[in-house]
Scaffold this active site. Structure first.
Site, PDB file in Angstrom:
ATOM      1  NE  ARG A 156      -2.605   9.468   8.386  1.00 56.13           N
ATOM      2  CZ  ARG A 156      -3.712  10.102   8.756  1.00 56.13           C
ATOM      3  NH1 ARG A 156      -4.355   9.708   9.851  1.00 56.13           N
ATOM      4  NH2 ARG A 156      -4.181  11.125   8.054  1.00 56.13           N
ATOM      5  NE  ARG A 203      -1.506  -1.766   3.650  1.00 58.83           N
ATOM      6  CZ  ARG A 203      -1.822  -1.977   4.922  1.00 58.83           C
ATOM      7  NH1 ARG A 203      -3.086  -1.937   5.305  1.00 58.83           N
ATOM      8  NH2 ARG A 203      -0.887  -2.233   5.809  1.00 58.83           N
ATOM      9  CG  ASP A 250      -0.468  -3.756   8.620  1.00 58.48           C
ATOM     10  OD1 ASP A 250      -0.912  -4.489   7.712  1.00 58.48           O
ATOM     11  OD2 ASP A 250      -1.193  -3.040   9.330  1.00 58.48           O
ATOM     12  CG  ASN A 289      -4.051  -5.339  11.357  1.00 56.12           C
ATOM     13  OD1 ASN A 289      -4.529  -4.342  11.861  1.00 56.12           O
ATOM     14  ND2 ASN A 289      -2.908  -5.331  10.698  1.00 56.12           N
TER      15      ASN A 289
END
Length: 329
Positions: free
Chosen positions: A250, A242, A290, A300
Site C-alpha cells: 500500500r 506515491r 488513483d 476520490n
C-alpha cells in the site's frame, strides 16, 4: 444577512485537527484568501435548518471566519507558523450568505455525513454552489464509482458471497481485498488464492456474508507507485506518485508512502479525458483519481488530498489554480 459574493464556507473536520502542512483543505483556504475571498469554517455538526412560515427551509451554519498565515516551502516540506490561523467567534449564518460551500469532511461516509449532504442540498436550492455536489457525494462511493469505467481498471468484483470472492481469487491467483467504506488504504489486504485461511479471511471482511467488499486482481506494478491525479472541472492540473515503503504494497501517504514528482503518461491522459465529461455532468468539481500501472483504481470525491505534495514537489501553485477555475466559472 445578505449574500457575500466573495465568501466561501469550508465544511471540514474541526480546524484544530487539520494538519496545515498536509491538508488540501488548508491549501484551498489559503488560496481563497490570497484571491481576496472571505474564508469561513464549520463542521458538519454545525449545519442546521428550520422551516419558514412560507413552507421553505432555511439552511444555516454555526460558522466562524478565519484568517490563515502563509506557509513557505522548504526542501523538507512546509514551514508552519504558530499560530497558523486566527479564528473569530462563531456565529449563526444562513448558508445563502456564501457564494460557495466546500464539503471537505473526511470519511467515513456515515449517517451524519449523508444527513449533512441533504442539508447542503437545501443550500443548493437557494442558489449556493456546493463543491462537490451533495447528490454526487452520496452516489459516488470512491471504489464503486470507479466501476463506471471498469474497462480502465484491473479485473474487479464486488460481492458479499464468499464463494464468488474465492472463485475470483482462484482465477487471478493474487488479489487485493478493499472494504468499500475504507480510506487511506485502511483495511486493504493482499491475499493469494492458495492461502489456507482465505475463506476465513473472506468471512471476516464480509462480516459473515452481510457486507460487500471489492476484490481486484493484484497489480505488481504498484511497486513503482500509485499515482494521485487531481482533476479540477474534469481537467488534470497536477499529479504525485506515491511509492510504498519497504515491505508494504500500500502506497498511501498516511501509511508511510513516499511522494515523488510525477507527470502524466498518455494512458493516464486518456483516462482523464474519458472521465472529464462525466465528472462535469455530475458536479464533481474537485476530484482525485488513483492510477496504478496505467489502470484506474479509485475516484476520490469526498476530500481528495495531494495538493500540498504537488505544490511542494513541483512548485506548482495548484490550490491557486483551483480557485482561479472556480472564479472563472
Amino acid at each position: 444577512m445578505s449574500r457575500d459574493p466573495d465568501a466561501q464556507l469550508f465544511v471540514v473536520d474541526p480546524i484544530t485537527r487539520l494538519r496545515p502542512a498536509k491538508d488540501s483543505s488548508v491549501a484551498l483556504m489559503q488560496a481563497a484568501q490570497r484571491a481576496g475571498l472571505a474564508v469561513w469554517v464549520c463542521t458538519q455538526a454545525d449545519l442546521s435548518t428550520a422551516g419558514a412560515v412560507d413552507g421553505s427551509h432555511l439552511p444555516r451554519a454555526w460558522a466562524q471566519p478565519v484568517r490563515l498565515a502563509e506557509m513557505a516551502a522548504t526542501e523538507d516540506g512546509w514551514t508552519v507558523p504558530d499560530p497558523w490561523y486566527v479564528a473569530e467567534e462563531p456565529r449563526e449564518v444562513p448558508l445563502d450568505h456564501f457564494r460557495w460551500v466546500w464539503m471537505r469532511k473526511d470519511p467515513p461516509v456515515d449517517e451524519a455525513y449523508l444527513y449533512a449532504t441533504q442539508l447542503l442540498e437545501m443550500a443548493e436550492a437557494v442558489g449556493v454552489v456546493v463543491l462537490n455536489r451533495p447528490a454526487a457525494l452520496r452516489a459516488w462511493n470512491e471504489k464503486l464509482g470507479a466501476l463506471r469505467f471498469s474497462h480502465r481498471m484491473a479485473p474487479s468484483l464486488v460481492s458479499a458471497r464468499v464463494e464468488q470472492l474465492a472463485a475470483f481469487a482462484a482465477g487471478h491467483e493474487e488479489v487485493v481485498l478493499k472494504p468499500l467504506a475504507g480510506r487511506a488504504g485502511q483495511g486493504v489486504v493482499r491475499a493469494t488464492a492458495a492461502a489456507p485461511g482465505l475463506r476465513a479471511l473472506l468471512e471476516l471482511v464480509t462480516q459473515q456474508e452481510s457486507l460487500p467488499v471489492m476484490v481486484q486482481a493484484f497489480l505488481p506494478g504498484v511497486s513503482a507507485g500509485d499515482k494521485r491525479i487531481l482533476l479540477v472541472d474534469g481537467e488534470p492540473l497536477g499529479a504525485v506518485n506515491r511509492l510504498p515503503k519497504a515491505g508494504e504494497f500500500r502506497s498511501n501517504l498516511a501509511l508511510g508512502g513516499a511522494p515523488v514528482a510525477a507527470d502524466l503518461t498518455d494512458a493516464e491522459r486518456r483516462i482523464c479525458a474519458e472521465l472529464a465529461p462525466v465528472l462535469r455532468a455530475e458536479g464533481l468539481f474537485f476530484v482525485g483519481i488513483d492510477v496504478i500501472d496505467g489502470r484506474l483504481s479509485e475516484i476520490n470525491v469526498t476530500s481528495p488530498t495531494g495538493v500540498r505534495e504537488v505544490e511542494w514537489l513541483g512548485r506548482v501553485p495548484l490550490a491557486d489554480q483551483v480557485i482561479e477555475r472556480l472564479l472563472a466559472g
